[in-house]
Design a protein around this motif. Sequence first.
Motif, PDB file in Angstrom:
ATOM      1  N   UNK A  29       0.619  -1.197  -0.089  1.00 26.03           N
ATOM      2  CA  UNK A  29      -0.068   0.030   0.029  1.00 26.03           C
ATOM      3  C   UNK A  29       0.926   1.089  -0.079  1.00 26.03           C
ATOM      4  N   UNK A  30       0.502   2.420  -0.768  1.00 23.36           N
ATOM      5  CA  UNK A  30       1.149   3.474  -0.672  1.00 23.36           C
ATOM      6  C   UNK A  30       0.137   4.671   0.046  1.00 23.36           C
ATOM      7  N   UNK A  31      -1.280   4.795  -0.509  1.00 25.98           N
ATOM      8  CA  UNK A  31      -2.008   5.448   0.132  1.00 25.98           C
ATOM      9  C   UNK A  31      -3.550   4.762   0.259  1.00 25.98           C
ATOM     10  N   UNK A  32      -4.061   4.888   1.273  1.00 26.53           N
ATOM     11  CA  UNK A  32      -5.612   4.425   1.635  1.00 26.53           C
ATOM     12  C   UNK A  32      -6.452   5.589   2.204  1.00 26.53           C
ATOM     13  N   UNK A  33      -7.552   5.780   1.394  1.00 27.07           N
ATOM     14  CA  UNK A  33      -8.298   6.961   1.585  1.00 27.07           C
ATOM     15  C   UNK A  33      -9.787   6.403   1.732  1.00 27.07           C
ATOM     16  N   UNK A  34     -10.314   6.798   3.030  1.00 21.04           N
ATOM     17  CA  UNK A  34     -11.937   6.613   2.767  1.00 21.04           C
ATOM     18  C   UNK A  34     -12.490   7.995   3.086  1.00 21.04           C
ATOM     19  N   UNK A  35     -13.507   8.467   2.467  1.00 20.27           N
ATOM     20  CA  UNK A  35     -14.281   9.770   2.665  1.00 20.27           C
ATOM     21  C   UNK A  35     -15.666   8.998   2.562  1.00 20.27           C
ATOM     22  N   UNK A  36     -16.401   9.846   3.324  1.00 19.46           N
ATOM     23  CA  UNK A  36     -18.136   9.573   3.636  1.00 19.46           C
ATOM     24  C   UNK A  36     -18.509  11.129   3.219  1.00 19.46           C
ATOM     25  N   UNK A  37     -19.393  11.100   2.128  1.00 15.25           N
ATOM     26  CA  UNK A  37     -19.916  12.363   1.516  1.00 15.25           C
ATOM     27  C   UNK A  37     -21.585  12.260   1.862  1.00 15.25           C
ATOM     28  N   UNK A  38     -22.341  13.078   2.761  1.00 18.57           N
ATOM     29  CA  UNK A  38     -23.461  13.133   3.291  1.00 18.57           C
ATOM     30  C   UNK A  38     -24.429  13.954   2.171  1.00 18.57           C
ATOM     31  N   UNK A  39     -25.490  13.568   1.881  1.00 15.02           N
ATOM     32  CA  UNK A  39     -26.434  14.465   0.975  1.00 15.02           C
ATOM     33  C   UNK A  39     -27.880  14.484   1.740  1.00 15.02           C
ATOM     34  N   UNK A  40     -28.360  15.742   1.846  1.00  9.19           N
ATOM     35  CA  UNK A  40     -29.627  15.732   2.444  1.00  9.19           C
ATOM     36  C   UNK A  40     -30.571  15.642   0.972  1.00  9.19           C
ATOM     37  N   UNK A  41     -31.719  15.039   1.427  1.00  4.54           N
ATOM     38  CA  UNK A  41     -32.633  14.678   0.237  1.00  4.54           C
ATOM     39  C   UNK A  41     -33.736  15.470   0.494  1.00  4.54           C
ATOM     40  N   UNK A  42     -34.045  16.661  -0.514  1.00  4.29           N
ATOM     41  CA  UNK A  42     -35.205  17.409  -0.412  1.00  4.29           C
ATOM     42  C   UNK A  42     -36.405  16.484  -0.031  1.00  4.29           C
ATOM     43  N   UNK A  43     -37.417  16.785   1.007  1.00  8.78           N
ATOM     44  CA  UNK A  43     -38.737  16.087   1.150  1.00  8.78           C
ATOM     45  C   UNK A  43     -39.624  15.921  -0.111  1.00  8.78           C
TER      46      UNK A  43
END
Length: 141
Positions: A62-76
Motif C-alpha cells: 500500500x502507498x495510500x489508503x483513503x476513505x471519504x464519506x459524503x452525506x447528502x440531504x434529500x429534499x422532502x
Amino acid sequence: MEQQVMYRFSKMELEQFAMFEENCDPETTEVQFHTEAEFSYDKNNSVICSKIIVIMSHQEKPLVKAELNSYFDIHPKSLKSLYKDGNIVFTPPMLVQFASLCYGSIRGVIFAKTLGTSLNSYIVPPVYFGNMIDKGFIVEE
C-alpha cells in the motif's frame, strides 16, 4: 426519463487517510488503484451517505489508503418521489451521481494530503461509476 432529485451536500468526513511513503520506490512509474463505493441511508434525517474507498499500491504494497464519506440531504419533495412499493429506491443513475461527487472530492483530498511527498506525483485516475454501479439501493421502510 430519470426524475430529478433535489439534494445538497450536508457534510463530508475523512474516515481514514494513511500514507505509506516508505513503500514508494522513487523509480516506480506505475501504481495500481482499487476503488470501492458503498451507500447507506439515515431514515430519520433523510440523508444518503456515499462512501468511497481508494487504495493506491505498488506490487501489493500500500502507498495510500483513503476513505471519504459524503452525506447528502434529500429534499422532502424529492424523497416522496423515490418511494416505490413502500420502500425508498435510489436508482443506479442517482447512485452514480453521489459516488461521482464523493470520488471527485477524494481525489482532491489525496492530492492535498500528499503535497510535498513523493506520492503526489501519481495521478488518481478518473472513474466512471456507471460501469460499476448497475443496481439500485433500496431502503426498506
